[in-house]
Design an enzyme around this catalytic site. Structure first.
Site, PDB file in Angstrom:
ATOM      1  N   LYS A 119       7.004   2.177   5.678  1.00  0.00           N
ATOM      2  CA  LYS A 119       6.835   0.870   6.305  1.00  0.00           C
ATOM      3  C   LYS A 119       6.866   0.955   7.818  1.00  0.00           C
ATOM      4  O   LYS A 119       6.184   0.192   8.491  1.00  0.00           O
ATOM      5  CB  LYS A 119       7.915  -0.106   5.820  1.00  0.00           C
ATOM      6  CG  LYS A 119       7.630  -0.667   4.433  1.00  0.00           C
ATOM      7  CD  LYS A 119       8.410  -1.944   4.194  1.00  0.00           C
ATOM      8  CE  LYS A 119       8.157  -2.467   2.784  1.00  0.00           C
ATOM      9  NZ  LYS A 119       9.038  -3.596   2.442  1.00  0.00           N
ATOM     10  N   LYS A 201      -1.757   2.162  -8.523  1.00  0.00           N
ATOM     11  CA  LYS A 201      -1.139   1.019  -9.184  1.00  0.00           C
ATOM     12  C   LYS A 201      -1.770  -0.280  -8.674  1.00  0.00           C
ATOM     13  O   LYS A 201      -2.113  -0.389  -7.498  1.00  0.00           O
ATOM     14  CB  LYS A 201       0.358   1.042  -8.825  1.00  0.00           C
ATOM     15  CG  LYS A 201       1.231   0.254  -9.748  1.00  0.00           C
ATOM     16  CD  LYS A 201       2.693   0.548  -9.427  1.00  0.00           C
ATOM     17  CE  LYS A 201       3.459  -0.751  -9.264  1.00  0.00           C
ATOM     18  NZ  LYS A 201       4.873  -0.548  -8.993  1.00  0.00           N
ATOM     19  N   LYS A 204      -0.882  -6.144  -4.866  1.00  0.00           N
ATOM     20  CA  LYS A 204      -1.404  -7.283  -4.113  1.00  0.00           C
ATOM     21  C   LYS A 204      -1.737  -6.893  -2.685  1.00  0.00           C
ATOM     22  O   LYS A 204      -2.441  -7.605  -1.992  1.00  0.00           O
ATOM     23  CB  LYS A 204      -0.385  -8.411  -4.132  1.00  0.00           C
ATOM     24  CG  LYS A 204       0.913  -8.057  -3.423  1.00  0.00           C
ATOM     25  CD  LYS A 204       2.077  -8.919  -3.812  1.00  0.00           C
ATOM     26  CE  LYS A 204       3.354  -8.262  -3.292  1.00  0.00           C
ATOM     27  NZ  LYS A 204       4.568  -8.710  -3.948  1.00  0.00           N
TER      28      LYS A 204
END
Ligand code: TRP
Length: 336
Positions: A119, A201, A204
């Site tokens: 991140k 995977k 979103k």
């Protein structure tokens, strides 16, 4: 007096970030199981808005999505009478315990968290301290409720491991205070892959919106995404190596219709993808239709939604306070 032996139900804690929308993958992989788990476990489900702000959020969107996630949980069958459903920022004990746990987390071990590394690369303009201590807040979430099991995907396993280490360190320094939680990989947890890149995977945050199906997607969008799903140059609707796209569609169709993968293969024997893909689309449309409609209903019924999260926060705060009081006493704070 007759002796009644009641085995105490184990506690499951799960947190979901309101920073995005829920996908078909979230539903088939986790959410659907949650409704089954609430029969056998004491389930605590939390919308973690405090985690969400470790990356910049648009405030009105965050507010709306927090309620939307809550409504979707209810629409999927979570029952506020059986489970505890609440919003993280409504229970201050999360922030309070997180501070204490910060003092029981080593800088080095927090630095090893791979999600922090990922991140901070993705949001290199905003590598804030909250992002760094994110897993400590997550440990507080889990430990406050004396959680036995935490349903997580592989991406969160390291964080549960950290929560265990922190709990063991605290228990070892003082005396038994926290239950040591375990990651819980659900038996039926299906892994749903991206429709555009079936080796990844379904997420979103995929840049390609055709890769994922949202619970709130309109039927025509679901149909379009299924028809455009990436498959292979073979034409048979069978599972096989190198047929990742088809394998994924078979899993989705099987789960949506309650059929086994073998039954799906038999149903489409001798028929090609041109028949199969729209069938997958229709099955998903029908699977998600009641959830979408129920969610829309709930979002119109603000009073009901409010009563759910008020009551949920009250139930959660009661449990959380018990743990926090113990912790405050053990670390040597004067009782207020
Ligand atoms: N970090 C989790 C995620 O992004 C969300 C989360 C926060 C969580 N607190 C939790 C998950 C506690 C399980 C238990 O998916």
């Amino acid at each position: 007096m007759s002796e009644v032996i009641t085995e105490k139900k184990q506690t499951i804690f799960s947190g979901v970030q309101p920073s995005g929308k829920l996908t078909l993958g979230n539903y088939l992989g986790a959410l659907r199981n949650f409704t089954l788990l609430q029969e056998d476990y004491n389930c605590v489900y939390c919308v973690v808005d405090m985690h969400a702000i470790t990356v910049r959020q648009d405030p009105p969107t965050l507010r709306r999505q927090t309620l939307e996630v809550l409504a979707q949980y209810l629409a999927c069958g979570l029952d506020p009478a059986k489970s505890t459903l609440f919003i993280q920022s409504h229970v201050p004990a999360h922030a309070e315990l997180a501070w204490i746990l910060n003092c029981f987390t080593m800088f080095g071990e927090a630095s090893r968290m791979t999600q922090f590394k990922d991140k901070s690369q993705r949001h290199s303009d905003n590598v804030n301290v909250g992002l760094f201590t994110y897993p400590v807040l997550m440990a507080a979430d889990i430990l406050l409720y004396q959680t036995d099991k935490v349903p997580v995907g592989v991406d969160q396993k390291q964080h549960v491991e950290l929560a265990r280490n922190i709990a063991q360190r605290f228990n070892g320094t003082f005396s038994d205070t926290f239950v040591i939680p375990e990651p819980y990989i659900p038996r039926e947890g299906a892994k749903i892959m991206s429709l555009q890149d079936p080796l990844r995977k379904m997420s979103k945050s995929d840049e390609n919106a055709n890769g994922f199906i949202l619970l709130m997607d309109k039927p025509e969008d679901i149909m379009r995404k299924c028809k455009r799903a990436v498959t292979d140059s073979d034409t048979r609707v069978v599972r096989g190596e190198g047929k990742d796209g088809v394998n994924n569609l078979i899993t989705i169709y099987a789960l949506a219709t309650g059929k086994t993968p073998e039954e799906v293969e038999a149903e489409f024997a001798g028929r090609g993808y041109g028949d199969f893909k729209p069938a997958v689309g229709e099955a998903v449309v029908e699977l998600l239709r009641p959830i979408r409609e129920k969610t829309e209903d709930l979002l119109r019924n603000k009073d009901y939604l409010e009563s759910v999260y008020h009551e949920g926060a009250q139930k959660a705060a009661y449990q959380a306070r018990k743990t926090l009081d113990k912790v405050y006493r053990k670390v040597g704070f004067v009782q207020r």
